[in-house]
Design a protein around this motif. Structure first.
Motif, PDB file in Angstrom:
ATOM      1  N   SER A   1      -8.744  -3.745  -4.710  1.00  0.00           N
ATOM      2  CA  SER A   1      -8.464  -4.453  -3.459  1.00  0.00           C
ATOM      3  C   SER A   1      -7.089  -5.128  -3.505  1.00  0.00           C
ATOM      4  O   SER A   1      -6.409  -5.230  -2.477  1.00  0.00           O
ATOM      5  CB  SER A   1      -9.556  -5.475  -3.144  1.00  0.00           C
ATOM      6  N   THR A   2      -6.664  -5.553  -4.674  1.00  0.00           N
ATOM      7  CA  THR A   2      -5.325  -6.121  -4.823  1.00  0.00           C
ATOM      8  C   THR A   2      -4.277  -5.032  -4.629  1.00  0.00           C
ATOM      9  O   THR A   2      -3.225  -5.263  -4.030  1.00  0.00           O
ATOM     10  CB  THR A   2      -5.168  -6.792  -6.204  1.00  0.00           C
ATOM     11  N   VAL A   3      -4.573  -3.836  -5.124  1.00  0.00           N
ATOM     12  CA  VAL A   3      -3.673  -2.693  -4.914  1.00  0.00           C
ATOM     13  C   VAL A   3      -3.564  -2.413  -3.419  1.00  0.00           C
ATOM     14  O   VAL A   3      -2.462  -2.225  -2.887  1.00  0.00           O
ATOM     15  CB  VAL A   3      -4.157  -1.437  -5.676  1.00  0.00           C
ATOM     16  N   MET A   4      -4.692  -2.395  -2.720  1.00  0.00           N
ATOM     17  CA  MET A   4      -4.699  -2.132  -1.286  1.00  0.00           C
ATOM     18  C   MET A   4      -3.857  -3.186  -0.549  1.00  0.00           C
ATOM     19  O   MET A   4      -3.077  -2.854   0.340  1.00  0.00           O
ATOM     20  CB  MET A   4      -6.129  -2.124  -0.740  1.00  0.00           C
ATOM     21  N   HIS A   5      -3.985  -4.435  -0.947  1.00  0.00           N
ATOM     22  CA  HIS A   5      -3.195  -5.500  -0.331  1.00  0.00           C
ATOM     23  C   HIS A   5      -1.699  -5.280  -0.612  1.00  0.00           C
ATOM     24  O   HIS A   5      -0.863  -5.437   0.293  1.00  0.00           O
ATOM     25  CB  HIS A   5      -3.637  -6.863  -0.863  1.00  0.00           C
ATOM     26  N   SER A   6      -1.354  -4.902  -1.825  1.00  0.00           N
ATOM     27  CA  SER A   6       0.053  -4.646  -2.174  1.00  0.00           C
ATOM     28  C   SER A   6       0.628  -3.496  -1.356  1.00  0.00           C
ATOM     29  O   SER A   6       1.777  -3.552  -0.919  1.00  0.00           O
ATOM     30  CB  SER A   6       0.193  -4.332  -3.660  1.00  0.00           C
ATOM     31  N   VAL A   7      -0.162  -2.454  -1.145  1.00  0.00           N
ATOM     32  CA  VAL A   7       0.284  -1.316  -0.334  1.00  0.00           C
ATOM     33  C   VAL A   7       0.549  -1.777   1.100  1.00  0.00           C
ATOM     34  O   VAL A   7       1.572  -1.440   1.699  1.00  0.00           O
ATOM     35  CB  VAL A   7      -0.744  -0.164  -0.372  1.00  0.00           C
ATOM     36  N   LYS A   8      -0.366  -2.572   1.648  1.00  0.00           N
ATOM     37  CA  LYS A   8      -0.191  -3.076   3.012  1.00  0.00           C
ATOM     38  C   LYS A   8       1.007  -4.015   3.109  1.00  0.00           C
ATOM     39  O   LYS A   8       1.703  -4.044   4.125  1.00  0.00           O
ATOM     40  CB  LYS A   8      -1.453  -3.799   3.480  1.00  0.00           C
ATOM     41  N   MET A   9       1.269  -4.765   2.054  1.00  0.00           N
ATOM     42  CA  MET A   9       2.380  -5.715   2.047  1.00  0.00           C
ATOM     43  C   MET A   9       3.734  -5.014   2.014  1.00  0.00           C
ATOM     44  O   MET A   9       4.759  -5.619   2.334  1.00  0.00           O
ATOM     45  CB  MET A   9       2.269  -6.665   0.848  1.00  0.00           C
ATOM     46  N   PHE A  10       3.755  -3.734   1.659  1.00  0.00           N
ATOM     47  CA  PHE A  10       5.030  -3.020   1.589  1.00  0.00           C
ATOM     48  C   PHE A  10       5.741  -3.053   2.939  1.00  0.00           C
ATOM     49  O   PHE A  10       6.965  -3.165   2.991  1.00  0.00           O
ATOM     50  CB  PHE A  10       4.830  -1.583   1.116  1.00  0.00           C
TER      51      PHE A  10
ATOM     52  N   LEU B   1       2.992   4.943  -5.565  1.00  0.00           N
ATOM     53  CA  LEU B   1       1.913   5.660  -6.251  1.00  0.00           C
ATOM     54  C   LEU B   1       0.811   6.082  -5.290  1.00  0.00           C
ATOM     55  O   LEU B   1       0.347   7.221  -5.338  1.00  0.00           O
ATOM     56  CB  LEU B   1       1.322   4.809  -7.376  1.00  0.00           C
ATOM     57  N   HIS B   2       0.400   5.173  -4.415  1.00  0.00           N
ATOM     58  CA  HIS B   2      -0.737   5.470  -3.533  1.00  0.00           C
ATOM     59  C   HIS B   2      -0.357   6.383  -2.362  1.00  0.00           C
ATOM     60  O   HIS B   2      -1.019   7.396  -2.123  1.00  0.00           O
ATOM     61  CB  HIS B   2      -1.341   4.166  -3.016  1.00  0.00           C
ATOM     62  N   LYS B   3       0.698   6.036  -1.662  1.00  0.00           N
ATOM     63  CA  LYS B   3       1.043   6.769  -0.435  1.00  0.00           C
ATOM     64  C   LYS B   3       1.858   8.033  -0.678  1.00  0.00           C
ATOM     65  O   LYS B   3       1.724   8.999   0.067  1.00  0.00           O
ATOM     66  CB  LYS B   3       1.811   5.859   0.530  1.00  0.00           C
ATOM     67  N   GLU B   4       2.703   8.026  -1.681  1.00  0.00           N
ATOM     68  CA  GLU B   4       3.604   9.162  -1.862  1.00  0.00           C
ATOM     69  C   GLU B   4       3.210  10.078  -3.013  1.00  0.00           C
ATOM     70  O   GLU B   4       3.506  11.266  -2.979  1.00  0.00           O
ATOM     71  CB  GLU B   4       5.030   8.655  -2.038  1.00  0.00           C
ATOM     72  N   LEU B   5       2.561   9.521  -4.029  1.00  0.00           N
ATOM     73  CA  LEU B   5       2.142  10.356  -5.152  1.00  0.00           C
ATOM     74  C   LEU B   5       0.631  10.596  -5.165  1.00  0.00           C
ATOM     75  O   LEU B   5       0.096  11.163  -6.102  1.00  0.00           O
ATOM     76  CB  LEU B   5       2.607   9.721  -6.474  1.00  0.00           C
TER      77      LEU B   5
END
Length: 124
Positions: free
Chosen positions: A64-73, A39-43
């Motif tokens: 901030s939890t979303v940001m952490h999840s994106v980094k965890m990818f 959702l964040h990086k591609e859409l």
């Protein structure tokens, strides 16, 4: 149905789990990481839009939890070698459904119905 809802449904269906479940099981955390990343990086959803899509389904998340999840990818990608192919499969299926839903919303004549029918035939 929004792109986020379609994506969530595809992830849940493909992985046979519920990414909105309040759980810290690794497979669910990985699913949320895929969801947030796509959702964040591609859409191009903002962190707040991703957060809102999760909250709409009952998952208590903040930006901030979303940001952490994106980094965890990236960590998930290293640990799970199948994640690239899985991501491609999920994206392809959700994009097809999103395209079909957009076409259905445009129906205003018999010509449009024929066009949609042809599109479905090509997919099947």
């Amino acid at each position: 149905m929004t792109k986020a809802e379609l994506l969530g449904a595809e992830i849940n269906s493909t992985l046979k789990l519920n990414l909105y479940e309040n759980s810290r099981k690794l497979e669910i955390v990985d699913a949320r990481s895929i969801y947030c990343y796509i959702l964040h990086k591609e859409l191009n959803y903002t962190l707040y839009n991703v957060r809102d899509s999760l909250r709409a389904k009952g998952k208590n998340y903040d930006h901030s939890t979303v940001m952490h999840s994106v980094k965890m990818f990236e960590e998930v990608r290293e640990r799970r070698k199948d994640i690239g192919a899985l991501r491609d499969k999920i994206m392809a299926r959700s994009n097809i459904k999103s395209h079909l839903l957009a076409k259905i919303m445009e129906i205003d004549s018999d010509d449009k119905l024929i066009e949609i029918n042809d599109c479905i035939k090509n997919i099947i």
